[in-house]
Write an enzyme that holds these catalytic residues in place. Sequence first.
Site, PDB file in Angstrom:
ATOM      1  N   CYS A 149      -7.670   3.091  -6.755  1.00 50.80           N
ATOM      2  CA  CYS A 149      -9.028   3.966  -6.578  1.00 50.80           C
ATOM      3  C   CYS A 149      -9.492   4.398  -5.271  1.00 50.80           C
ATOM      4  O   CYS A 149      -8.719   5.215  -4.600  1.00 50.80           O
ATOM      5  CB  CYS A 149     -10.137   3.034  -7.243  1.00 50.80           C
ATOM      6  SG  CYS A 149     -11.486   4.201  -7.638  1.00 50.80           S
ATOM      7  N   LYS A 185      -6.467  -4.393  -3.870  1.00 52.65           N
ATOM      8  CA  LYS A 185      -7.233  -3.370  -3.274  1.00 52.65           C
ATOM      9  C   LYS A 185      -7.904  -3.766  -1.937  1.00 52.65           C
ATOM     10  O   LYS A 185      -8.320  -4.783  -1.905  1.00 52.65           O
ATOM     11  CB  LYS A 185      -8.221  -3.006  -4.130  1.00 52.65           C
ATOM     12  CG  LYS A 185      -9.268  -1.732  -3.938  1.00 52.65           C
ATOM     13  CD  LYS A 185     -10.268  -1.333  -4.928  1.00 52.65           C
ATOM     14  CE  LYS A 185     -10.862  -0.011  -4.899  1.00 52.65           C
ATOM     15  NZ  LYS A 185     -11.724   0.297  -5.872  1.00 52.65           N
ATOM     16  N   GLU A 229      -8.359   1.045 -13.612  1.00 50.37           N
ATOM     17  CA  GLU A 229      -8.691  -0.050 -12.679  1.00 50.37           C
ATOM     18  C   GLU A 229      -9.190  -1.072 -13.776  1.00 50.37           C
ATOM     19  O   GLU A 229     -10.161  -0.785 -14.430  1.00 50.37           O
ATOM     20  CB  GLU A 229      -9.567   0.457 -11.567  1.00 50.37           C
ATOM     21  CG  GLU A 229     -10.187  -0.721 -10.578  1.00 50.37           C
ATOM     22  CD  GLU A 229     -10.968  -0.001  -9.714  1.00 50.37           C
ATOM     23  OE1 GLU A 229     -11.364  -0.791  -8.669  1.00 50.37           O
ATOM     24  OE2 GLU A 229     -10.949   1.407  -9.428  1.00 50.37           O
TER      25      GLU A 229
END
Length: 265
Positions: free
Chosen positions: A147, A113, A44
């Site tokens: 994530c 994200k 990330e």
Amino acid sequence: MPSLRTALLQSSGRPGAVAENLKALDEAAARAADAGARLLVTPELFLTGYAIGDAVPVLAETAEGPGAKAVAEIAVRHGLAVLYGYPERDGERIFNASQLIGPDGARLANYRKTHLFGCFEQEWFTPGERTVVQADLDGIRVGLLICYDVEFPENVRAHALAGTDLLLVPTAQMHPFQFVAESVVPVRAFESQMYVAYVNRTGPEGEFEFVGLSCLAGPDGTVRTRAGRGEELVIGEVDPEFLAASRAANPYLNDRRPGLYGSLA
């Protein structure tokens, strides 16, 4: 169909130093290509670093920006696809994003994200609105999450229903949540019948301590390759024939009863 050899780069690079991170990426791509990999996955926000605070808006760039062009040159030079994490600027908004560049340098997919973790991310980033982003690579349907996204089973199941074979999850998993890498990710791979490549940062960075433990989990719930706690490049195989056999033997998707689940949404 041959396996897709996939390399996982577990590294935090040098936070705030894009040029040095690109150099590290180039070196890792050379090693991965020498090992026969067709895909290299980074953590990330690898391009810039994660805990960079006020530098987020300074280092953010568009999906077609200089970072994308530099990664494309690396991908072409070494003949493999590269997934990298970066802060994406779109007008006044900044997203925690990842982008997949093909071995020919083409931009294959860009993901923002959707589930932001903690005060740091919520201060600097806007959440994305598109759950399923995919691309095809060497006959494998590749999907993208980042994530915290993978900790929501709905996200992974949405990818399964959309036909994702290999889910790429660049991450910044920190202490004390290492159980996600150790236990949650292999379970996600099993319950949604896919491969999951979970690629972490490592070591101290700002207020965070990243735990490493990057892994490639298979649809049978076993970990095919696992990194330790330090800087490491590990390689595993995504086998489409094994995936097809596993899906036939574990018919979770066929046995679902969506009519019972309406209240979950």
